[in-house]
Every structure is written in structure tokens, then in C-alpha cells.
Design an enzyme around this catalytic site. Structure first.
Site, mmCIF file in Angstrom:
data_model
loop_
_atom_site.group_PDB
_atom_site.id
_atom_site.type_symbol
_atom_site.label_atom_id
_atom_site.label_comp_id
_atom_site.label_asym_id
_atom_site.label_seq_id
_atom_site.Cartn_x
_atom_site.Cartn_y
_atom_site.Cartn_z
ATOM 1 N N HIS A 37 0.838 -1.209 0.000
ATOM 2 C CA HIS A 37 0.000 0.000 0.000
ATOM 3 C C HIS A 37 0.873 1.259 0.000
ATOM 4 O O HIS A 37 0.514 2.271 -0.600
ATOM 5 C CB HIS A 37 -0.902 0.023 1.236
ATOM 6 N N GLN A 65 -18.263 -6.515 -1.247
ATOM 7 C CA GLN A 65 -17.385 -7.323 -2.090
ATOM 8 C C GLN A 65 -16.989 -8.649 -1.429
ATOM 9 O O GLN A 65 -16.144 -9.364 -1.948
ATOM 10 C CB GLN A 65 -16.160 -6.526 -2.521
ATOM 11 N N SER A 190 0.118 -9.102 0.842
ATOM 12 C CA SER A 190 -1.337 -9.080 0.886
ATOM 13 C C SER A 190 -1.766 -8.967 2.347
ATOM 14 O O SER A 190 -1.140 -9.574 3.230
ATOM 15 C CB SER A 190 -1.903 -10.377 0.298
HETATM 16 O O1 PAF Z 1 -8.132 -3.693 -3.328
HETATM 17 C C1 PAF Z 1 -8.801 -3.329 -2.344
HETATM 18 O O2 PAF Z 1 -8.279 -3.108 -1.244
HETATM 19 C C2 PAF Z 1 -10.300 -3.168 -2.500
HETATM 20 O O3 PAF Z 1 -10.833 -4.127 -3.357
HETATM 21 C C3 PAF Z 1 -10.717 -1.744 -2.925
HETATM 22 C C4 PAF Z 1 -10.166 -1.376 -4.295
HETATM 23 C C5 PAF Z 1 -10.231 -0.739 -1.896
HETATM 24 C C6 PAF Z 1 -12.235 -1.653 -2.996
HETATM 25 O O4 PAF Z 1 -12.824 -1.946 -1.778
#
Ligand code: PAF
Length: 284
Positions: A37, A65, A190
Site C-alpha cells: 500500500h 465485495q 497481501s
Molecule cells: O483492493 C482493495 O483493497 C479493495 O478491493 C478496494 C479497491 C479498496 C475496494 O474496496
């Protein structure tokens, strides 16, 4: 770095940035931040256009999601630690809305990218997942109105879905792809790696190793089906249950097209942890 949790506070902060003449770069995340990140934040900072860039990161664990049997409840949440990392990396603003702010009572809209882009590969294994991603990213783009937004190549299918959605909806945002960051042994960073037991963590780098070997063999001209079979067998031997190992067109994620960039994508479960990874394949 300011932290805002309401749309009014977000809009006020963005108005200040715009009044300074700054461009705005967005880094959408679900928190549990790691060096991958921070590479997105670095990429966002580097997007400066003359007058400078303000970097907005979002942290929102998006319930839409996650499938019913997925890890929404146990997804790692560590906002104070994340905020400290973002501030250290040079982020200007953290957008951290609640579920109620993102999806108030009566919320009824889904953004859905149709076709193979969302129904194949991870879309087949995780029905509805990419509708949840497209919906939340469309909302984040509408809320922040960024000039650019940075996404990791580790979630390669997500990146393709976001690009398609932004293009289809004429959103004036540049979608920036940032290469995957890896541990020294090759495992892609991850937030879900924390789920791996010590023994699983030792075996997990078999995933990038299998992909790397397969990418080399395909580039060397070995028959694709045989190579993919060998990769699947190597993953199974390391203790993975394989969802898919596939060679696809890097743009459409459909069948590879001669002369166009290709990508190898894989998803496999190590115990209760589902890992994904992908690699470019050189043209022969
Ligand atoms: O990759 C992620 O962390 C998520 O899928 C995102 C793009 C922030 C959408 O919730």
C-alpha cells in the site's frame, strides 16, 4: 494528515486542496496496510502535476465485495496503525467512512461491469465480488473526484474491472497500475497473508515460483496446456487447492490473442487462506 469520516468533512478538505491548485490522487484501500500500500502512496505522490498533488487514502472494509462465507468479520482492522503508516508515507487525508455513511438505509444502486471480465477467474470463484468492487470504487471516485487513482497489479482482475468501469462511465480519472510488491521469498504482499500459519507461510511462495516457472516456459514456446498443468501440479504438491491457473489477454482477460500482451493469473487456497497472484508473460 487529517482523518475525515463524513461526506461534508471530506468535501471541505477537498475544496481546500482544489483552492490551492493541487491535483488529487486517490489510493483506495481496505486497511491492514503493508509496504504494498505504501508503494501505492509513493506512486500517488509521484503523480504531481506542476502545482503539486494531494494524496487521499481511503480505508473502508467494503461488505459488498465479500461473499456470505468469506472473511468480512475477521478481515484485519487496525486503523490507528494504518493512519500512522499513511502519515509517515506523506498522505494528506484519510477518508474513513462508516458502513452507514457509504450505504445508508435505502441504498439501492449497484455498478456492474458485464461479461467475462467479471464472470471468469475470480468472478467465477467469487460471484458478485466485482459488483461490490465496482460499486464502491465508483462511489469513491464520485466522492473524491480524483485526477488519478492508484491500484496494485496484484489484484490484476480488479484493476481491469476498474479501468473498464471508469472508461464506460466517462469518469475523468487516470487509473494508475502499480507493480506488485513481494517478500524476499517472492510471496506477493497481501493483507490476507496474516491468516497463514507458520507452516503455510513457508509453503506459500510455491505460488509465485509456479507462476514464474510457467511464465518462463510459455515465453520459451512450451505448449500452454502442458505448462499450466505442470503449474497446477506444483501448487498441489505444495499443499494448495487450486482454483485456477490461466493464461489470458492482459487487457480483456479473455483468451490470449497472438501478438498482444499476455498475463498468467492464479488463485489457490492454502488451508483457509485464498491467495491470488499474477505475472506478465514475455512475447516469444
Ligand atoms: O483492493 C482493495 O483493497 C479493495 O478491493 C478496494 C479497491 C479498496 C475496494 O474496496
Amino acid at each position: 494528515m487529517r482523518i475525515v469520516r463524513t461526506l461534508d468533512a471530506l468535501r471541505a478538505a477537498l475544496a481546500e486542496f482544489r483552492a490551492e491548485g493541487a491535483s488529487v490522487a486517490l489510493v483506495p484501500t481496505m486497511g491492514a496496510l503493508h509496504a504494498g500500500h505504501m508503494a501505492l502512496i509513493d506512486a500517488a505522490l509521484a503523480m504531481g502535476h506542476g502545482s503539486g498533488t494531494r494524496v487521499v487514502a481511503s480505508i473502508f472494509v467494503n461488505p459488498r465485495q465479500f461473499g456470505p462465507n468469506e472473511d468480512l468479520a475477521r478481515y484485519p482492522r487496525q486503523e490507528a496503525q494504518d493512519a500512522a503508516m499513511l502519515e509517515g508515507a506523506g498522505c494528506d487525508l484519510l477518508w474513513a467512512p462508516s458502513v452507514e455513511t457509504m450505504y445508508p438505509t435505502g441504498f439501492a444502486t449497484t455498478v456492474s461491469v458485464a461479461g467475462g471480465l467479471t464472470t471468469r477467474l475470480d468472478g467465477a470463484a467469487r460471484p458478485g465480488h466485482f459488483d461490490g468492487v465496482a460499486t464502491v470504487v465508483a462511489k469513491l471516485f464520485a466522492q473524491v473526484r480524483p485526477d488519478c487513482a492508484c491500484f496494485g497489479e496484484k489484484d490484476f482482475q480488479q484493476l481491469a474491472v476498474v479501468r473498464r468501469m471508469a472508461a464506460d462511465l466517462d469518469l475523468a480519472v487516470q487509473v494508475v497500475a502499480v507493480p506488485t510488491m513481494r517478500e524476499a521469498d517472492g510471496l506477493a504482499l497481501s493483507s490476507r497473508n496474516v491468516y497463514l500459519s507458520p507452516d503455510e507461510r513457508v509453503r506459500a511462495p510455491a505460488l509465485p515460483r509456479a507462476l514464474e516457472a510457467a511464465a518462463r516456459a510459455i515465453a520459451a514456446g512450451d505448449p500452454v496446456e502442458a505448462v499450466l498443468g505442470r503449474a497446477g501440479a506444483a501448487l498441489a504438491a505444495a499443499g494448495f487447492v487450486v482454483d485456477y491457473v490461466a493464461l489470458v489477454d492482459a487487457g480483456t482477460l479473455g483468451d490470449p490473442v497472438p501478438g498482444r500482451p499476455r498475463r498468467l493469473l492464479a488463485a489457490a487456497r492454502m488451508g483457509a487462506t485464498r491467495l491470488i497472484d499474477n505475472m506478465a508473460v514475455e512475447q516469444p
